[in-house]
Design a protein around this motif. Sequence first.
Motif, PDB file in Angstrom:
ATOM      1  N   SER A 128     -19.168  17.092 -17.860  1.00 35.31           N
ATOM      2  CA  SER A 128     -17.968  17.861 -17.554  1.00 35.31           C
ATOM      3  C   SER A 128     -17.043  17.767 -18.761  1.00 35.31           C
ATOM      4  N   GLN A 182     -16.735  22.287 -15.417  1.00 37.02           N
ATOM      5  CA  GLN A 182     -18.190  22.199 -15.417  1.00 37.02           C
ATOM      6  C   GLN A 182     -18.829  23.574 -15.503  1.00 37.02           C
ATOM      7  N   MET A 183     -20.136  23.557 -15.780  1.00 34.41           N
ATOM      8  CA  MET A 183     -20.917  24.782 -15.786  1.00 34.41           C
ATOM      9  C   MET A 183     -21.279  25.176 -14.362  1.00 34.41           C
ATOM     10  N   TYR A 184     -21.559  26.451 -14.179  1.00 40.23           N
ATOM     11  CA  TYR A 184     -22.018  26.936 -12.878  1.00 40.23           C
ATOM     12  C   TYR A 184     -23.357  27.646 -13.056  1.00 40.23           C
ATOM     13  N   PRO A 185     -24.380  27.321 -12.243  1.00 42.99           N
ATOM     14  CA  PRO A 185     -24.362  26.308 -11.184  1.00 42.99           C
ATOM     15  C   PRO A 185     -24.530  24.889 -11.713  1.00 42.99           C
ATOM     16  N   SER A 186     -25.159  24.729 -12.881  1.00 44.34           N
ATOM     17  CA  SER A 186     -25.313  23.411 -13.483  1.00 44.34           C
ATOM     18  C   SER A 186     -25.778  23.613 -14.918  1.00 44.34           C
ATOM     19  N   GLU A 206     -24.169  13.799 -15.145  1.00 44.45           N
ATOM     20  CA  GLU A 206     -23.751  15.186 -15.319  1.00 44.45           C
ATOM     21  C   GLU A 206     -22.632  15.274 -16.350  1.00 44.45           C
ATOM     22  N   LEU A 208     -17.032  30.809 -15.715  1.00 36.60           N
ATOM     23  CA  LEU A 208     -17.255  32.194 -15.331  1.00 36.60           C
ATOM     24  C   LEU A 208     -17.739  32.969 -16.544  1.00 36.60           C
ATOM     25  N   GLU A 261     -15.549  25.731 -12.411  1.00 37.60           N
ATOM     26  CA  GLU A 261     -16.853  26.124 -12.915  1.00 37.60           C
ATOM     27  C   GLU A 261     -16.736  27.339 -13.818  1.00 37.60           C
ATOM     28  N   LEU A 319     -13.378  21.009  -8.832  1.00 38.14           N
ATOM     29  CA  LEU A 319     -14.204  21.418  -9.960  1.00 38.14           C
ATOM     30  C   LEU A 319     -13.799  22.799 -10.418  1.00 38.14           C
ATOM     31  N   TRP A 365     -12.806  29.342 -18.535  1.00 38.19           N
ATOM     32  CA  TRP A 365     -12.294  28.646 -17.368  1.00 38.19           C
ATOM     33  C   TRP A 365     -10.792  28.909 -17.276  1.00 38.19           C
TER      34      TRP A 365
END
Length: 265
Positions: free
Chosen positions: A49, A149-153, A47, A111, A109, A107, A79
């Motif tokens: 980050s 990190q990105m949200y949700p992924s 993943e 926005l 994430e 984390l 962020w």
Amino acid sequence: MITLRRFKEIAGILGCLFFLFACSSQPPRIEGVRLRLIYAQKEGKIEESLSLFVAPADDDGFEDLEELYLIHDESQLYWKLTRQDWLSIEEGENSPGALRPPPGEPLLEGLAAGEAEAPPVVGGGEKNASPPSSQGPSRRVWIGSHRIQMYPSGPLPRGRYRIILRDKGGEQVERSVGLDAPLTPVSAFPQLILDRGSYRIVSSYPKNDLVVYDQDLRIIRTVPLSHAQGAFRDLGFPGSARAVALWAEDPDRGIAALTSIQGLP
């Protein structure tokens, strides 16, 4: 000739001006920026980050700093880090040349604008940072996070990012930095192989360090590796060492990789 009444009026005006100037806050400064894209092992997957750290300065004191923003305008993502979110690392104490991420850091994430709170108003910020402080690098403090990190992924956006540091009085400074990491890894994910009292790494990254943890998985040391294999006894591990991970970095590309933590055999 100035009358006593006039003198009191002038004195009052000068007193007010002195009070205003004395109480005016100074904007913070950013004296250094380190942005890295990190590939990390998690549950058998790799993943992405971001690791963002800035070296702040504020004439009103370190305690006056309040918020740190990372903004990607093209994707309308941002962020936000507050004093409760960011890590403070003193250079020379925890080797921020790599700024390795400790486990358990929360984390942060992304926005998207309009999906949550609106991004901050950024007009009027100082566009150019002051030159580095004259104090030695061993005394410089960096604040930031390794776990953006990105949200949700998903992959993190590349390109230009804006960094905003704001103090309690609303004064702020702005910096711009580019993330030119490739969309797909150019190097195979590194490997750390342990065998009793020895280690072996398989890595094409130019810089490789062992991150050493105690029984509570707190970082207690980072050890630069000059050889792809060797004995732990030659690395000067402290007696409290219980686990290790490999941090591999390519500073020129702005990328790094962190393997999963392994208990010492």
